[in-house]
Design a protein around this motif. Structure first.
Motif, PDB file in Angstrom:
ATOM      1  N   ASN A 110     -17.257  79.228 109.880  1.00  0.00           N
ATOM      2  CA  ASN A 110     -17.063  80.464 110.617  1.00  0.00           C
ATOM      3  C   ASN A 110     -16.083  81.357 109.863  1.00  0.00           C
ATOM      4  OD1 ASN A 110     -18.717  79.363 112.499  1.00  0.00           O
ATOM      5  ND2 ASN A 110     -17.099  78.909 113.994  1.00  0.00           N
ATOM      6  N   ASP A 111     -16.126  82.642 110.145  1.00  0.00           N
ATOM      7  CA  ASP A 111     -15.217  83.579 109.498  1.00  0.00           C
ATOM      8  C   ASP A 111     -13.793  83.343 109.992  1.00  0.00           C
ATOM      9  OD1 ASP A 111     -17.311  84.721 108.163  1.00  0.00           O
ATOM     10  OD2 ASP A 111     -17.687  86.221 109.725  1.00  0.00           O
ATOM     11  N   PRO A 112     -12.799  83.409 109.077  1.00  0.00           N
ATOM     12  CA  PRO A 112     -11.414  83.216 109.501  1.00  0.00           C
ATOM     13  C   PRO A 112     -10.986  84.299 110.479  1.00  0.00           C
ATOM     14  CG  PRO A 112     -11.627  83.056 107.107  1.00  0.00           C
ATOM     15  CD  PRO A 112     -12.931  83.594 107.632  1.00  0.00           C
ATOM     16  N   ILE A 113     -10.057  83.941 111.379  1.00  0.00           N
ATOM     17  CA  ILE A 113      -9.492  84.908 112.298  1.00  0.00           C
ATOM     18  C   ILE A 113      -7.989  84.938 112.073  1.00  0.00           C
ATOM     19  CG2 ILE A 113     -11.312  84.600 113.995  1.00  0.00           C
ATOM     20  CD1 ILE A 113      -9.556  82.736 115.534  1.00  0.00           C
ATOM     21  N   GLU A 122      -3.872  84.509 112.285  1.00  0.00           N
ATOM     22  CA  GLU A 122      -3.048  83.299 112.395  1.00  0.00           C
ATOM     23  C   GLU A 122      -2.671  83.033 113.838  1.00  0.00           C
ATOM     24  OE1 GLU A 122       1.204  81.537 110.704  1.00  0.00           O
ATOM     25  OE2 GLU A 122       0.316  83.345 109.837  1.00  0.00           O
ATOM     26  N   LEU A 123      -2.373  84.083 114.622  1.00  0.00           N
ATOM     27  CA  LEU A 123      -2.009  83.899 116.025  1.00  0.00           C
ATOM     28  C   LEU A 123      -3.163  83.286 116.800  1.00  0.00           C
ATOM     29  CD1 LEU A 123      -0.111  84.272 118.412  1.00  0.00           C
ATOM     30  CD2 LEU A 123      -0.973  86.623 118.655  1.00  0.00           C
ATOM     31  N   GLU A 124      -4.369  83.813 116.600  1.00  0.00           N
ATOM     32  CA  GLU A 124      -5.537  83.255 117.282  1.00  0.00           C
ATOM     33  C   GLU A 124      -5.801  81.827 116.823  1.00  0.00           C
ATOM     34  OE1 GLU A 124      -8.390  87.061 118.189  1.00  0.00           O
ATOM     35  OE2 GLU A 124      -8.185  86.418 116.105  1.00  0.00           O
ATOM     36  N   GLY A 125      -5.565  81.561 115.537  1.00  0.00           N
ATOM     37  CA  GLY A 125      -5.774  80.210 115.030  1.00  0.00           C
ATOM     38  C   GLY A 125      -4.819  79.216 115.649  1.00  0.00           C
ATOM     39  N   ASN A 126      -3.557  79.633 115.854  1.00  0.00           N
ATOM     40  CA  ASN A 126      -2.585  78.732 116.465  1.00  0.00           C
ATOM     41  C   ASN A 126      -2.947  78.399 117.906  1.00  0.00           C
ATOM     42  OD1 ASN A 126      -0.831  78.327 114.296  1.00  0.00           O
ATOM     43  ND2 ASN A 126       0.260  80.240 114.685  1.00  0.00           N
ATOM     44  N   LEU A 127      -3.654  79.313 118.581  1.00  0.00           N
ATOM     45  CA  LEU A 127      -4.052  79.066 119.960  1.00  0.00           C
ATOM     46  C   LEU A 127      -5.197  78.077 120.056  1.00  0.00           C
ATOM     47  CD1 LEU A 127      -3.882  82.711 121.393  1.00  0.00           C
ATOM     48  CD2 LEU A 127      -2.189  80.886 121.622  1.00  0.00           C
ATOM     49  N   GLN A 128      -5.890  77.819 118.946  1.00  0.00           N
ATOM     50  CA  GLN A 128      -7.035  76.919 118.982  1.00  0.00           C
ATOM     51  C   GLN A 128      -6.614  75.461 119.072  1.00  0.00           C
ATOM     52  OE1 GLN A 128     -10.236  78.060 119.082  1.00  0.00           O
ATOM     53  NE2 GLN A 128      -9.389  80.129 119.094  1.00  0.00           N
ATOM     54  N   PHE A 129      -5.427  75.137 118.583  1.00  0.00           N
ATOM     55  CA  PHE A 129      -4.994  73.745 118.522  1.00  0.00           C
ATOM     56  C   PHE A 129      -3.595  73.615 119.097  1.00  0.00           C
ATOM     57  CE2 PHE A 129      -7.896  74.475 114.942  1.00  0.00           C
ATOM     58  CZ  PHE A 129      -8.879  73.531 115.245  1.00  0.00           C
ATOM     59  N   GLU A 130      -3.326  72.457 119.662  1.00  0.00           N
ATOM     60  CA  GLU A 130      -2.042  72.166 120.279  1.00  0.00           C
ATOM     61  C   GLU A 130      -1.531  70.842 119.749  1.00  0.00           C
ATOM     62  OE1 GLU A 130      -0.653  70.903 124.739  1.00  0.00           O
ATOM     63  OE2 GLU A 130      -1.884  72.714 124.560  1.00  0.00           O
ATOM     64  N   ALA A 131      -0.225  70.769 119.532  1.00  0.00           N
ATOM     65  CA  ALA A 131       0.362  69.526 119.054  1.00  0.00           C
ATOM     66  C   ALA A 131      -0.013  68.391 119.999  1.00  0.00           C
ATOM     67  CB  ALA A 131       1.882  69.662 118.960  1.00  0.00           C
ATOM     68  N   THR A 150      -5.877  66.637 101.085  1.00  0.00           N
ATOM     69  CA  THR A 150      -5.325  67.734 100.291  1.00  0.00           C
ATOM     70  C   THR A 150      -4.960  68.882 101.210  1.00  0.00           C
ATOM     71  OG1 THR A 150      -7.560  68.632  99.936  1.00  0.00           O
ATOM     72  CG2 THR A 150      -6.673  67.154  98.242  1.00  0.00           C
ATOM     73  N   PRO A 151      -3.979  69.702 100.833  1.00  0.00           N
ATOM     74  CA  PRO A 151      -3.652  70.874 101.654  1.00  0.00           C
ATOM     75  C   PRO A 151      -4.762  71.912 101.558  1.00  0.00           C
ATOM     76  CG  PRO A 151      -2.338  70.859  99.639  1.00  0.00           C
ATOM     77  CD  PRO A 151      -3.073  69.562  99.673  1.00  0.00           C
ATOM     78  N   THR A 152      -5.236  72.372 102.698  1.00  0.00           N
ATOM     79  CA  THR A 152      -6.308  73.369 102.740  1.00  0.00           C
ATOM     80  C   THR A 152      -6.010  74.364 103.848  1.00  0.00           C
ATOM     81  OG1 THR A 152      -7.617  72.013 104.273  1.00  0.00           O
ATOM     82  CG2 THR A 152      -8.056  71.732 101.917  1.00  0.00           C
ATOM     83  N   LYS A 153      -6.707  75.472 103.803  1.00  0.00           N
ATOM     84  CA  LYS A 153      -6.682  76.430 104.893  1.00  0.00           C
ATOM     85  C   LYS A 153      -7.918  76.202 105.734  1.00  0.00           C
ATOM     86  CE  LYS A 153      -3.838  80.072 102.850  1.00  0.00           C
ATOM     87  NZ  LYS A 153      -3.732  81.515 102.545  1.00  0.00           N
ATOM     88  N   GLY A 154      -7.698  75.886 106.996  1.00  0.00           N
ATOM     89  CA  GLY A 154      -8.804  75.576 107.889  1.00  0.00           C
ATOM     90  C   GLY A 154      -9.633  76.789 108.219  1.00  0.00           C
ATOM     91  N   ARG A 155     -10.481  76.610 109.210  1.00  0.00           N
ATOM     92  CA  ARG A 155     -11.407  77.666 109.603  1.00  0.00           C
ATOM     93  C   ARG A 155     -10.681  78.933 110.008  1.00  0.00           C
ATOM     94  NH1 ARG A 155     -15.237  75.701 114.219  1.00  0.00           N
ATOM     95  NH2 ARG A 155     -15.631  74.144 112.579  1.00  0.00           N
ATOM     96  N   TYR A 156      -9.419  78.810 110.439  1.00  0.00           N
ATOM     97  CA  TYR A 156      -8.687  79.962 110.951  1.00  0.00           C
ATOM     98  C   TYR A 156      -7.630  80.459 109.973  1.00  0.00           C
ATOM     99  CZ  TYR A 156     -11.025  78.024 114.969  1.00  0.00           C
ATOM    100  OH  TYR A 156     -11.983  77.516 115.809  1.00  0.00           O
ATOM    101  N   GLY A 157      -7.725  80.028 108.692  1.00  0.00           N
ATOM    102  CA  GLY A 157      -6.889  80.586 107.650  1.00  0.00           C
ATOM    103  C   GLY A 157      -5.459  80.118 107.647  1.00  0.00           C
ATOM    104  N   ILE A 158      -5.158  78.982 108.267  1.00  0.00           N
ATOM    105  CA  ILE A 158      -3.798  78.460 108.328  1.00  0.00           C
ATOM    106  C   ILE A 158      -3.733  77.181 107.507  1.00  0.00           C
ATOM    107  CG2 ILE A 158      -1.951  77.669 109.855  1.00  0.00           C
ATOM    108  CD1 ILE A 158      -3.339  79.244 112.094  1.00  0.00           C
ATOM    109  N   THR A 159      -2.713  77.075 106.643  1.00  0.00           N
ATOM    110  CA  THR A 159      -2.586  75.901 105.783  1.00  0.00           C
ATOM    111  C   THR A 159      -2.288  74.658 106.613  1.00  0.00           C
ATOM    112  OG1 THR A 159      -1.771  77.263 103.949  1.00  0.00           O
ATOM    113  CG2 THR A 159      -1.334  74.896 103.840  1.00  0.00           C
TER     114      THR A 159
END
Length: 455
Positions: free
Chosen positions: A250-253, A255-264, A286-295
């Motif tokens: 999917n297209d990256p969105i 960083e704020l929206e990406g942080n809302l997708q996952f919770e500790a 390996t370190p990568t940027k996920g679907r939402y552009g966050i390392t």
């Protein structure tokens, strides 16, 4: 002494009449109840037994608090709750129609099941939700006993792991009869616990009798659900040793929206499942940027030392490609940290892969060992303060129900290895799993001993 003899006879007769053998060709026992004089009034033996049990199981009998005082009963409150979540309406408020079932909240039941099972495993007690467990067992059994109708559907039992909850409570009751794990008044009054055990036995017996093969094959149903609509949906088992999942990019969105997708505290069976959900962009470590552009950096192997409550040192040895060189540009920035069960760390999950929240890379270091010729990576990580869940809360994951999924996944993986690679490869795989687990447990014991000596 005479009363005890009659009560035991009543129990034997009831068990006989309820057994499958008594419903076949063997004639039924027809016993005429003897009239017993009690204070000027005549009551049958069966009536006395029924009144005695009603006094024990009556909702008017308050649950005992830790100080020995009676607390408000479920009849007075009219609600059965767990941590503020309504499980079911009180049995007294249910309509008389036999078709009406308790309105169970299966999510609240799952939380109750996980809480009690985790306490039994870690602390050898029923835990803080012991009163809620008593309320559930009491309400469920009284409904089935009074209405002669199932109080809990099979789907709710399967989802909330109620079969495993009852089994572990009964196992604990057997173990706690003698020895150092005996239940004390600091956890729950013995009388209340004996009633809970009686209710658990009755419910378990009723469910086995009612659901029959479906109940005995409940774990197989869970494994099928895991693949068809659960954590392994869209899974590819072409080669279990290199497990993967089908996914779409999917297209990256933002960083704020990406942080809302996952919770500790989010948890997956393996890194492939995490990749499927988009928190990482690769199934490799390996370190990568996920679907939402966050390392994101998955710590699946290597070793981790605890510097203080929020600072940790990650150590990894290997070839130059294992040194995570792109992280040099991330020093001072926040990244997502995932930990896997194979990581040698006191923070590692018991199984699977867990997202532990946002961390700041405070320091990056890499050097080549002159004698060994092996590269060594050291990362200093500091957890970002003010996150929704503390690290102590995150460390409670995986919960018992998630460990059930892990065991189902391991069973599926073992079966597939046996089919595709043969019995010899399967045995090698099982031995390897046990050796790795023993090595991790030995390492943790050594770390805990070292920490206790330094205090």
């Amino acid at each position: 002494m005479e009363t005890n003899y009659r009560l035991s006879m009543f129990e034997r007769i009831a068990r006989y009449n309820q057994s499958p053998r008594s419903r076949l060709d063997i004639p039924q026992l027809h016993i005429k109840a003897k009239r017993i004089s009690d204070g000027g009034g005549d009551h049958s033996l069966f009536s006395r037994q029924r009144e005695f049990m009603n006094q024990i199981l009556s909702p008017m009998v308050g649950h005992f608090g830790y100080d020995g005082a009676a607390s408000m009963s479920s009849k007075n409150t009219g609600r059965l709750t767990t941590n503020g979540n309504i499980l079911v309406r009180s049995i007294e408020t249910l309509p008389p129609s036999i078709s009406e079932k308790p309105d169970w909240d299966r999510e609240a039941l799952l939380r109750l099941s996980d809480s009690v099972r985790a306490s039994l495993c870690c602390n050898k007690t029923l835990g803080p939700d012991a009163a809620e467990l008593s309320d559930f067992l009491d309400a469920a059994w009284r409904y089935e006993d009074q209405r002669r109708h199932p109080s809990v559907d099979f789907e709710v039992i399967e989802y909330a792991r109620l079969d495993k909850l009852l089994a572990e409570v009964l196992d604990f009751a057997e173990i706690s009869k003698a020895g150092p794990n005996r239940l004390t008044t600091a956890d729950a009054p013995p009388l209340r616990f004996r009633v809970d055990v009686l209710n658990a036995k009755s419910l378990s017996r009723n469910w086995r009798r009612r659901f029959r093969d479906q109940y005995f094959m409940i774990d197989q149903h869970r494994r099928e659900a895991l693949v068809t609509g659960g954590r392994l949906t869209d899974a590819s088992f072409d080669d279990p040793l290199t497990y993967s999942r089908n996914t779409e990019t999917n297209d990256p969105i933002s960083e704020l929206e990406g942080n809302l997708q996952f919770e500790a505290g989010d948890w997956w069976l393996n890194i492939a499942c995490a990749w499927h959900d988009g928190i990482v962009a690769s199934t490799s470590e390996t370190p990568t940027k996920g679907r939402y552009g966050i390392t994101a950096l998955p710590l699946l192997t290597g070793q981790e030392d605890i510097i203080n409550s929020n600072t940790f040192k990650y150590i990894r040895e290997g070839k130059p490609r294992d040194m995570h060189i792109p992280l040099i540009s991330q020093v001072g920035r926040q990244i997502r940290i995932l930990r896997g069960y194979q990581l040698k760390s006191l923070l590692a999950p018991e199984a699977g892969v867990r997202y532990d929240g946002l961390f700041t890379i405070k320091q990056y270091g890499s050097k080549l060992g002159e004698k060994t010729g092996v590269y060594r990576l050291e990362l200093l990580l500091e957890r970002v303060p003010g996150q929704k869940k503390s690290l102590d809360e995150v460390r409670q994951v995986p919960r018992p129900s998630q460990l059930d999924d892990w065991n189902s996944f391991t069973k599926l993986e073992g079966d597939r290895i046996k089919v595709l690679h043969g019995e010899a490869t399967y045995l090698w795989w099982v031995i390897k799993l046990h050796e790795e687990k023993a090595e991790r447990e030995e390492w943790k014991r050594a770390q805990l001993f070292r920490a206790s000596c330094s205090q």
